[in-house]
Design a protein around this motif. Sequence first.
Motif: not given
Length: 184
Positions: A31-35, A65-68
């Motif tokens: 959940i939250g993974k994206n491309c 959207l790749q950040t902590d």
Amino acid sequence: NVYVSKTVAKENLTQEGDILVCVRNGSRNLIGKNCLITSEGVGLAHGAFMTLFRANNPDFVYQLLQTDRYYNQVRRNLGATINSINTSDFYEFTFLLPPIAEQKKIAAILRTWDDAIEKAKKARTQKQKLFNTPRRYLTNPTLGETVQEKNPSEISTEINRRNNGLDAPVMMISSTQGFIRQDE
């Protein structure tokens, strides 16, 4: 400004620069993974477990959207038994945004690094394939006069002695990190 599609219509088909986000899944880790959709992904439909975003500066938004900070906000929105987030949850997230010119520079630098990492991964995969063929051949010769089949106990000895007070670090093995110090 981010556009989120809410209908299964032409707007729901992917366009270059769109960001596809997993909002529901059996695995909380997804959940939250994206491309970021590239030219190869244009015109595709997405499933109900995904949300499609269109941003003014998609390269920079994708990097956010790749950040902590982003993943921490995603995890805060997941409940103890809830394995999904809503589109409205995304509108609640906050990010630190520099001026647009700086966003573009940051996105370009990070894209360069992402591309270099991807090329290195592909090169490693290719080298691994090239290495595996001779390894299989060399370690699986045909049984015959000079080749014998043996058990590991016939060619090795387990070492299980204690360190007898030496000041050596105690190591353990992790499935994700390999060998690590036990105190870590």
